[in-house]
Design a protein around this motif. Structure first.
Motif, PDB file in Angstrom:
ATOM      1  N   GLN A   1      91.008  79.130  35.659  1.00 18.10           N
ATOM      2  CA  GLN A   1      90.009  78.127  36.048  1.00 18.10           C
ATOM      3  C   GLN A   1      90.438  77.426  37.337  1.00 18.10           C
ATOM      4  O   GLN A   1      89.618  77.152  38.213  1.00 18.10           O
TER       5      GLN A   1
ATOM      6  N   SER B   1      83.997  77.709  34.235  1.00 18.77           N
ATOM      7  CA  SER B   1      83.553  77.864  32.848  1.00 18.77           C
ATOM      8  C   SER B   1      83.790  76.565  32.104  1.00 18.77           C
ATOM      9  O   SER B   1      84.465  75.673  32.599  1.00 18.77           O
TER      10      SER B   1
ATOM     11  N   VAL C   1      81.373  73.506  35.551  1.00 21.00           N
ATOM     12  CA  VAL C   1      80.659  74.672  36.077  1.00 21.00           C
ATOM     13  C   VAL C   1      79.810  74.222  37.253  1.00 21.00           C
ATOM     14  O   VAL C   1      78.809  73.528  37.074  1.00 21.00           O
TER      15      VAL C   1
ATOM     16  N   HIS D   1      73.121  81.291  35.890  1.00 18.73           N
ATOM     17  CA  HIS D   1      74.540  81.618  35.680  1.00 18.73           C
ATOM     18  C   HIS D   1      75.280  80.435  35.058  1.00 18.73           C
ATOM     19  O   HIS D   1      76.060  80.586  34.113  1.00 18.73           O
TER      20      HIS D   1
ATOM     21  N   GLU E   1      77.342  79.674  31.267  1.00 18.62           N
ATOM     22  CA  GLU E   1      78.708  79.178  31.056  1.00 18.62           C
ATOM     23  C   GLU E   1      78.722  77.846  30.297  1.00 18.62           C
ATOM     24  O   GLU E   1      79.526  77.642  29.397  1.00 18.62           O
TER      25      GLU E   1
ATOM     26  N   ALA F   1      83.725  82.624  28.425  1.00 16.87           N
ATOM     27  CA  ALA F   1      83.065  82.922  29.694  1.00 16.87           C
ATOM     28  C   ALA F   1      82.026  84.005  29.442  1.00 16.87           C
ATOM     29  O   ALA F   1      82.075  84.701  28.421  1.00 16.87           O
ATOM     30  N   GLY F   2      81.085  84.150  30.354  1.00 16.51           N
ATOM     31  CA  GLY F   2      80.068  85.184  30.237  1.00 16.51           C
ATOM     32  C   GLY F   2      80.716  86.538  29.987  1.00 16.51           C
ATOM     33  O   GLY F   2      81.760  86.848  30.547  1.00 16.51           O
TER      34      GLY F   2
ATOM     35  N   HIS G   1      75.478  88.231  32.657  1.00 14.58           N
ATOM     36  CA  HIS G   1      75.383  87.043  33.509  1.00 14.58           C
ATOM     37  C   HIS G   1      74.126  87.109  34.367  1.00 14.58           C
ATOM     38  O   HIS G   1      73.355  86.153  34.468  1.00 14.58           O
TER      39      HIS G   1
ATOM     40  N   GLN H   1      73.404  82.879  25.200  1.00 14.47           N
ATOM     41  CA  GLN H   1      74.441  82.140  25.919  1.00 14.47           C
ATOM     42  C   GLN H   1      75.565  81.643  25.019  1.00 14.47           C
ATOM     43  O   GLN H   1      76.744  81.764  25.358  1.00 14.47           O
TER      44      GLN H   1
ATOM     45  N   GLY I   1      78.992  83.652  24.296  1.00 14.69           N
ATOM     46  CA  GLY I   1      80.070  83.939  25.253  1.00 14.69           C
ATOM     47  C   GLY I   1      80.512  85.386  25.126  1.00 14.69           C
ATOM     48  O   GLY I   1      79.694  86.305  25.162  1.00 14.69           O
TER      49      GLY I   1
END
Lengths: 491, 491
Positions: free
Chosen positions: A19, A232, A236, A260, A264, A278-279, A285, A452, A455
């Motif tokens: 991250q 994420s 975001v 997008h 997240e 995360a996606g 995504h 969503q 994940g």
């Protein structure tokens, strides 16, 4: 459960460092002083080297072996699947190759930008040759005897193969080409015109972001040369850009990035800083960004609301009805640039890149012949000549940074969005009445609940299949495009 | 030279990671969405844990032992001095204690902010007790049999001792107290008044930053609740804040932070991402921020220029001459807050904190008695009562984050600035004529050449001594203050 606990704690720290690396990337594109580039290169190299060492840390192998004797929960099993996959893939790539790739692509990106500014592919070819050669090596290492290109694609879309995509594109191409022919025979609708100040565009774009459910308490909107979303969990961020002559560039790239970002932001908070947080793939995504942008944002119902809102802020915008506005938002034009392509033509751009990059990776197409091959193929697929490299093979950054196997995920995203939109409309029959009032919540809530929040819990095709009640195919997208543009252009 | 090469390469990566941690801190105070705080805590913990592991990595000991047999250059010898010192200090602190300190101070900072908002010292006392206990332990570990408080202070001002500071303060106190008595007997000059919009203040503050030589191609200016500067090398950022009623708050905190930032920006570029590539101590750092802010920025000559500039931007600012403006910039008032104190009273605030924190660390003053002790001492030193804790012992963040041994470096910085200003005026006799024209270059160039460019090459007192041609003492600062305020208040 000591092995699992230790492994997950180690993994959490790695995710936190990843991250941080992402935030540095955001900073570089939005805030960094221009004179800091060289130092930032050292900083990025340092954190990437830490991340690579952690991803290949032999303790992961030992923990995984020990954890294999436990019976984990569904969630833990999914975590282990991701960790195992990442560890095995990272371990197959020699450290020298990984760092050489990082070094060369960082240089290549700068050379690409310079070459594009000068429309000079020849000056970019040598470094691109080096990038292709390194990615070929990496692909071979990852493939471990299997297909090199598939192995590269697996980084972005786990489980997808070139063969699947070939079939998908074979189904899409004739219907899209036929439709495009009919549409381009018709007169093009007018675009919008008026005074669209930077400040007004940014205020309107923030309103759109909120309208689509973007949570600004866990995000922010800044400007960047190329819009992107980043991060994420609870941080975001998205970026956008403004063009005084083209407010849709700002607004629809914002809605796209919000798609997008909401993916997240809406992942189960319990997965934060884990591989599930995360996606799950670039294709899934892109399905979120695309359905927000296109099936919702460019719908007749939603643009009706947006027309009134834009008039209230910008005054005269050069179109005098909601219908004309809808046509302006969706107008199909002869153009060269993928990122500005309409829904009808977008996937034709991808098919070209997909074939060309497979030929680059297989070695059938030498890099020095790329510009020629691009221009020939473009003429064949689009019917007109590419006047300069910046409108041709130098338009996208992807290859310079080694992203081979990535472009196809854009089309996969479109196809997934087509399936999701069909299922959404079946589940929410009065969707348009909400969209016409500027209320996207029934749509975004449905996407949150069905896609969503999961994940990385399910595989890419699995999560789309579960949401839609059937395995994803190109049919729904093609039906939607044909219906929309036949209606718009009165075919 | 393999050991040296390996050691320096390892150190460079560590320095790059430390820059990243610093940039995260900047982001947290300027850009981070408010909902991202918890995740950011995890991210900071992850990178701090990497940094701690690297700073105590046993390979450093081995490289140092091997490198000890070489004859390094002057610069390499200085690098080794810093690396050895950092390694020895970090290795003395058990990892458990280091991580517990990080955890507790992160919680304590939040509790301090809440307690301050409620003026409730009692709710903060328990966590402060824990911070004090942990820093006592750390100080004992670092001291290795020596003085605990000196060992803590050594983190901020290598080589300084409480004994030295006691002597310094003993010299300063009577002269400052006597002068303050005379000044406060005189009528206070008027302050400025007018309309100071946020946008105009930010534009003016950017102009001031450039006037003082801040390089915006390697930095940027944002807003933060508490102004700070951050970063080294080619990415050194500052923050400021605006208050519609008090433009000096914005302008002088900018000039102050620009002093810090120029120190970092002007270090020899060859030292970037090495231990020599940052300011050598907090005291020397503060000498730069203070001389920019006070001896230059609050001088009669410079304020004359600034008066005209402010009138041009803000119109009527409520004072009708350059002399009245100079008096407004430098007015001495009864107040409670250290950060807003004038040059005359500032060091009296520090002396109080210095004595109180030594008593906390020695255990002579229990944390539960701190508020009482603060208020008693304040009355004794300043002559009036503290009405609430936010104006008293809760005003500063330092103790909550464990910064014991830090406050004294502010006074050291003032003393160093006094010495430097004396030497500067001797070397540049026509300085005021330049300042009166808004030209700070002769001063900032002198500071760059004599102090800033050296970074960590010399010890703190050594670099000041070299710049001034004599060991630093409080005399020049006291002479300067007496002369300035006697003139201003016609004593």
């Amino acid at each position: 459960m000591t092995a699992l606990t230790d492994l997950f704690a180690f993994q959490k720290e790695t995710e936190a460092l990843a991250q941080i690396a992402g935030r540095l990337g955001w900073d570089q594109e939005t805030m960094m002083p221009r004179g800091a580039a060289a130092q930032r290169g050292e900083e990025m190299a340092a954190i990437e080297s830490i991340l690579h060492a952690r991803r290949t840390d032999p303790r992961i192998g030992a923990w995984l072996a020990e954890a294999g004797e436990e019976s984990p929960s569904q969630v833990d099993a999914a975590q282990l699947r991701h960790i195992t996959r990442s560890y095995e893939r990272a371990s197959r790539v020699p450290a020298d190759l990984a760092s050489e790739l990082a070094r060369v692509t960082s240089v290549a990106q700068g050379q690409w930008a310079e070459a594009r500014a000068k429309d000079d592919f020849a000056s970019f070819a040598p470094v691109l040759e080096r990038v292709v050669a390194l990615r070929q090596q990496e692909g071979q290492a990852l493939a471990d005897g299997g297909d090199t290109y598939d192995a590269l694609m697996d980084d972005y879309e786990p489980g997808a193969t070139a063969g699947q995509l070939e079939s998908m594109f074979a189904e899409m191409r004739p219907r899209l080409v036929e439709l495009r022919g009919k549409v381009l025979d018709k007169p093009a609708p007018a675009g919008v015109s008026g005074t669209f100040s930077d400040a007004d565009q940014m205020a309107f774009t923030a309103k759109l972001a909120l309208t689509f459910g973007y949570d600004l308490s866990r995000g922010r909107i800044d400007k960047a040369v190329h819009p992107f979303s980043s991060g994420s969990g609870s941080d975001v961020r998205i970026t956008t850009r403004t063009n005084p002559d083209d407010p849709f560039n700002c607004f629809y790239s914002t809605i796209h990035e919000v798609g997008h970002a909401c993916y997240e932001q809406n992942i189960d908070a319990g997965y934060a800083l884990t591989p599930l947080g995360a996606g799950v793939s670039m294709g899934v995504h892109e399905s979120q960004s695309r359905i927000y942008e296109n099936q919702i944002g460019r719908s007749r119902a939603f643009t009706g609301w947006m027309y009134d809102e834009m008039k209230a802020v910008f005054g005269d915008i050069g179109v005098d009805s909601a219908d004309a506005f809808y046509a302006a938002v969706n107008r199909v034009q002869k153009d060269f640039i993928r990122t500005e392509a309409d829904e009808l033509q977008y996937n034709l751009h991808i098919m070209m890149r997909f074939d060309l990059e497979r030929a680059l990776i297989s070695g059938d197409l030498p890099v020095t012949d790329l510009e020629q091959a691009w221009n020939t193929r473009f003429k064949q697929d689009f019917g007109y000549d590419v006047p300069k490299a910046s409108l041709g093979c130098l338009q996208d950054v992807h290859w310079s940074v080694g992203l081979f196997g990535y472009f196809a995920t854009y089309s996969l995203g479109n196809v997934y969005a087509g399936c999701l939109a069909q299922a959404l409309r079946a589940d929410v029959p009065d969707l348009d009445s909400h969209l016409a009032a500027g209320n996207t919540a029934p749509a975004t809530q449905w996407l949150r609940d069905n896609v969503q929040r999961h994940g990385g819990l399910y595989a890419p095709r699995e999560v789309i299949g579960m949401a839609c009640g059937a395995a994803p195919t190109a049919g729904p997208l093609l039906d939607y495009i044909e219906e929309k543009f036949s209606d718009l252009y009165q075919l």
